[in-house]
Design an enzyme around this catalytic site. Structure first.
Site, PDB file in Angstrom:
ATOM      1  N   GLU A  25       5.958   5.651  54.831  1.00 51.51           N
ATOM      2  CA  GLU A  25       4.701   5.183  54.230  1.00 51.51           C
ATOM      3  C   GLU A  25       3.570   5.271  55.244  1.00 51.51           C
ATOM      4  O   GLU A  25       3.725   4.839  56.396  1.00 51.51           O
ATOM      5  CB  GLU A  25       4.883   3.737  53.746  1.00 51.51           C
ATOM      6  CG  GLU A  25       4.153   3.444  52.469  1.00 51.51           C
ATOM      7  CD  GLU A  25       4.686   4.261  51.288  1.00 51.51           C
ATOM      8  OE1 GLU A  25       4.114   5.334  50.988  1.00 51.51           O
ATOM      9  OE2 GLU A  25       5.670   3.823  50.675  1.00 51.51           O
ATOM     10  N   HIS A  26       2.476   5.850  54.811  1.00 53.78           N
ATOM     11  CA  HIS A  26       1.298   6.071  55.666  1.00 53.78           C
ATOM     12  C   HIS A  26       1.625   6.988  56.849  1.00 53.78           C
ATOM     13  O   HIS A  26       1.012   6.895  57.904  1.00 53.78           O
ATOM     14  CB  HIS A  26       0.697   4.736  56.140  1.00 53.78           C
ATOM     15  CG  HIS A  26       0.176   3.932  55.002  1.00 53.78           C
ATOM     16  ND1 HIS A  26      -1.004   4.237  54.366  1.00 53.78           N
ATOM     17  CD2 HIS A  26       0.690   2.862  54.336  1.00 53.78           C
ATOM     18  CE1 HIS A  26      -1.200   3.369  53.375  1.00 53.78           C
ATOM     19  NE2 HIS A  26      -0.187   2.537  53.323  1.00 53.78           N
ATOM     20  N   ASP A  66       2.033  10.418  56.012  1.00 54.59           N
ATOM     21  CA  ASP A  66       1.646  11.796  55.627  1.00 54.59           C
ATOM     22  C   ASP A  66       0.354  12.253  56.302  1.00 54.59           C
ATOM     23  O   ASP A  66       0.313  13.323  56.911  1.00 54.59           O
ATOM     24  CB  ASP A  66       1.621  11.999  54.096  1.00 54.59           C
ATOM     25  CG  ASP A  66       0.660  11.123  53.319  1.00 54.59           C
ATOM     26  OD1 ASP A  66       0.063  10.199  53.913  1.00 54.59           O
ATOM     27  OD2 ASP A  66       0.506  11.371  52.099  1.00 54.59           O
ATOM     28  N   SER A  99      -9.147  11.412  26.970  1.00 49.65           N
ATOM     29  CA  SER A  99      -7.831  10.938  27.385  1.00 49.65           C
ATOM     30  C   SER A  99      -7.377   9.831  26.443  1.00 49.65           C
ATOM     31  O   SER A  99      -8.207   9.169  25.804  1.00 49.65           O
ATOM     32  CB  SER A  99      -7.898  10.434  28.832  1.00 49.65           C
ATOM     33  OG  SER A  99      -7.587   9.077  28.902  1.00 49.65           O
ATOM     34  N   GLY A 157       0.541   2.318  42.522  1.00 49.49           N
ATOM     35  CA  GLY A 157       1.288   2.850  43.652  1.00 49.49           C
ATOM     36  C   GLY A 157       2.189   4.010  43.269  1.00 49.49           C
ATOM     37  O   GLY A 157       3.086   4.388  44.023  1.00 49.49           O
ATOM     38  N   SER A 211      -0.760   8.201  40.263  1.00 49.44           N
ATOM     39  CA  SER A 211      -1.210   8.715  38.964  1.00 49.44           C
ATOM     40  C   SER A 211      -2.261   9.809  39.144  1.00 49.44           C
ATOM     41  O   SER A 211      -2.331  10.743  38.339  1.00 49.44           O
ATOM     42  CB  SER A 211      -1.781   7.582  38.116  1.00 49.44           C
ATOM     43  OG  SER A 211      -2.880   6.992  38.774  1.00 49.44           O
ATOM     44  N   GLU A 215      -8.876  15.770  45.290  1.00 45.51           N
ATOM     45  CA  GLU A 215      -8.947  14.316  45.541  1.00 45.51           C
ATOM     46  C   GLU A 215      -9.590  14.015  46.896  1.00 45.51           C
ATOM     47  O   GLU A 215     -10.427  13.121  47.013  1.00 45.51           O
ATOM     48  CB  GLU A 215      -7.531  13.721  45.473  1.00 45.51           C
ATOM     49  CG  GLU A 215      -7.516  12.229  45.753  1.00 45.51           C
ATOM     50  CD  GLU A 215      -6.346  11.497  45.125  1.00 45.51           C
ATOM     51  OE1 GLU A 215      -5.535  12.134  44.420  1.00 45.51           O
ATOM     52  OE2 GLU A 215      -6.236  10.284  45.335  1.00 45.51           O
ATOM     53  N   ASP A 263       1.614  13.002  47.712  1.00 42.99           N
ATOM     54  CA  ASP A 263       1.660  12.812  46.266  1.00 42.99           C
ATOM     55  C   ASP A 263       1.572  14.143  45.530  1.00 42.99           C
ATOM     56  O   ASP A 263       2.285  14.383  44.553  1.00 42.99           O
ATOM     57  CB  ASP A 263       0.511  11.898  45.819  1.00 42.99           C
ATOM     58  CG  ASP A 263       0.552  10.556  46.526  1.00 42.99           C
ATOM     59  OD1 ASP A 263       1.577  10.259  47.161  1.00 42.99           O
ATOM     60  OD2 ASP A 263      -0.443   9.823  46.445  1.00 42.99           O
TER      61      ASP A 263
HETATM   62  C1  GLA Z   1      -1.456   6.895  49.018  1.00 44.81           C
HETATM   63  C2  GLA Z   1      -1.884   8.287  49.439  1.00 44.81           C
HETATM   64  C3  GLA Z   1      -0.698   9.053  50.025  1.00 44.81           C
HETATM   65  C4  GLA Z   1      -0.035   8.256  51.131  1.00 44.81           C
HETATM   66  C5  GLA Z   1       0.294   6.850  50.643  1.00 44.81           C
HETATM   67  C6  GLA Z   1       0.857   5.976  51.736  1.00 44.81           C
HETATM   68  O1  GLA Z   1      -0.569   6.972  47.952  1.00 44.81           O
HETATM   69  O2  GLA Z   1      -2.393   8.984  48.331  1.00 44.81           O
HETATM   70  O3  GLA Z   1      -1.128  10.301  50.501  1.00 44.81           O
HETATM   71  O4  GLA Z   1      -0.862   8.217  52.253  1.00 44.81           O
HETATM   72  O5  GLA Z   1      -0.850   6.212  50.111  1.00 44.81           O
HETATM   73  O6  GLA Z   1       2.068   6.445  52.221  1.00 44.81           O
END
Ligand code: GLA
Length: 381
Positions: free
Chosen positions: A32-33, A35, A66, A121, A124, A157, A169
């Site tokens: 997590e965090h 990438d 939508s 989380g 989406s 994005e 993602d």
């Molecule tokens: C969000 C970001 C991802 C990643 C996560 C944390 O979902 O879009 O790229 O950084 O937070 O792991």
């Protein structure tokens, strides 16, 4: 939902769509965090998907509808700063134009139907941008590869909407395989598909957080500030995740708080995610589960991205004997992932519901995660 996107297109625009595609949300197992710090991540795609049906439109104009918004949004995607959910699709269009893979007249009609919850989380926005990139490029007669779709979606994005996300993602929404976790090294973009054992539950705290404005951008700035300082120690350092794990004392000396805590999380989480992928591949689920708990603690204490609601769920899962549990996704709300072995599911869900109700007077939604596949073309009707 697949039929809904086509039906919505038809009902709104009075003609059938010409192309359609879908892409999944994701649940990150660990990493997590990491990438945007050049480290590894280990997501699975979930069964919830976003479906996008498209047809040709006026030059320069996107008309979008939508299942979540009754109003048709009509925007000139070429002009100025973009806002709202349509900004994501507009960002995709801009990137497709840049690649020469946009519909010829440069305009489109778009209908979206999704069962990926927003701001929970589960990424989406990547499900939307990857599905839109696939559908719109098909409309243009272009065949982009999954990695190219991920790139289009990421830049939409990151560059156009202005969320300083990493690439996890979009790569997951594009490349995931059913029954597999995706080990993605975010510096090299190397991927491995790892079979998943055990049973995964997703517990939604019900807390929603809008990412664009906030905490993710702040954390990212802190990580960049940490790299700038650490470069004085190690000039070739490019990514925070590449800091040698054996040099933690040096890292601690070089960084003031809160940069020290953020960097310690990233370096620790990088090691955990790589080790975790090995454990998963060897089916050492018990040890893998322990890493999930460690990861949550690191997110909570060092990265400061948990909430009391998420901590309550993780603690309840642990008490009831789950193999592992941790917040998944950016944090600051959203969902907790729970890993179970062969048995004990009823006990774990009961204890989570009980503890959450006692603390917050309501019950969290609990779903089984079915690891599914990435982006695909959908039939139009
Ligand atoms: C969000 C970001 C991802 C990643 C996560 C944390 O979902 O879009 O790229 O950084 O937070 O792991």
């Amino acid at each position: 939902m697949r039929a809904n996107a086509s039906a919505l297109f038809h009902a709104t625009f009075g003609v059938a769509p010409r192309a359609a595609a879908s892409a999944p949300g994701r649940v990150n197992l660990i990493g997590e965090h990491t990438d945007y710090n050049g480290g590894p991540v280990l997501p699975v795609a979930c069964a919830a998907r976003t479906y996008v049906a498209v047809g040709p439109g006026e030059p320069g104009i996107l008309e979008m509808v939508s299942t979540r918004e009754e109003q048709v949004a009509r925007i000139d995607y070429r002009a100025g700063r973009l806002a709202g959910w349509g900004a994501y699709v507009a960002g995709v269009m801009r990137e497709l134009v840049a690649l020469g893979a946009a519909p010829l007249a440069g305009g489109a009609r778009v209908a979206v139907a999704s069962d990926v919850p927003v701001a929970a989380g589960l990424a989406s926005s990547a499900a939307l941008t990857v599905a839109a990139a696939k559908a719109l490029s098909l409309l243009a007669g272009a065949r982009l590869q999954a990695r190219q779709l991920a790139g289009v979606a990421f830049r939409a994005e990151h560059d156009h909407v202005g969320v300083r996300c990493g690439i996890m993602d979009q790569m997951s929404a594009a490349l995931a395989r059913p029954g597999r976790a995706l080990l993605l090294e975010c510096a090299s973009l190397a991927v491995h598909h790892i079979p998943i054992g055990g049973r995964l539950l997703l517990v939604d705290s019900g807390l929603r957080r809008e990412l664009a404005a906030g905490a993710l951008n702040e954390r990212r700035a802190e990580c960049e500030a940490a790299v700038a300082r650490l470069k004085l120690e190690l000039p070739e350092l490019r990514w925070l995740a590449s800091w040698p794990a054996a040099w933690l004392p040096r890292l601690k000396r070089a960084l003031p708080e809160p940069l020290r805590s953020r960097a310690l999380h990233v370096v620790g989480e990088t090691a955990r995610a790589r080790f975790g992928a090995q454990l998963l591949a060897r089916r050492h689920l018990k040890r893998f589960g322990e890493l999930l708990y460690e990861s949550h603690e690191s997110c909570r204490q060092l990265y400061d991205c948990s909430t009391p609601e998420l901590d309550t769920i993780v603690a309840a899962a642990r008490r009831a004997g789950a193999l592992g549990a941790r917040l998944t996704g950016a944090g600051w709300g959203g969902a907790v992932l729970v890993l179970l072995g062969g048995k004990g599911e009823a006990k774990v869900t009961r204890e989570i519901r009980r503890a959450f109700r006692a603390a917050y007077g309501r019950e969290p939604a609990i779903d089984v995660v079915h690891p599914s596949g990435g982006v695909r073309r959908e039939p139009v009707r």
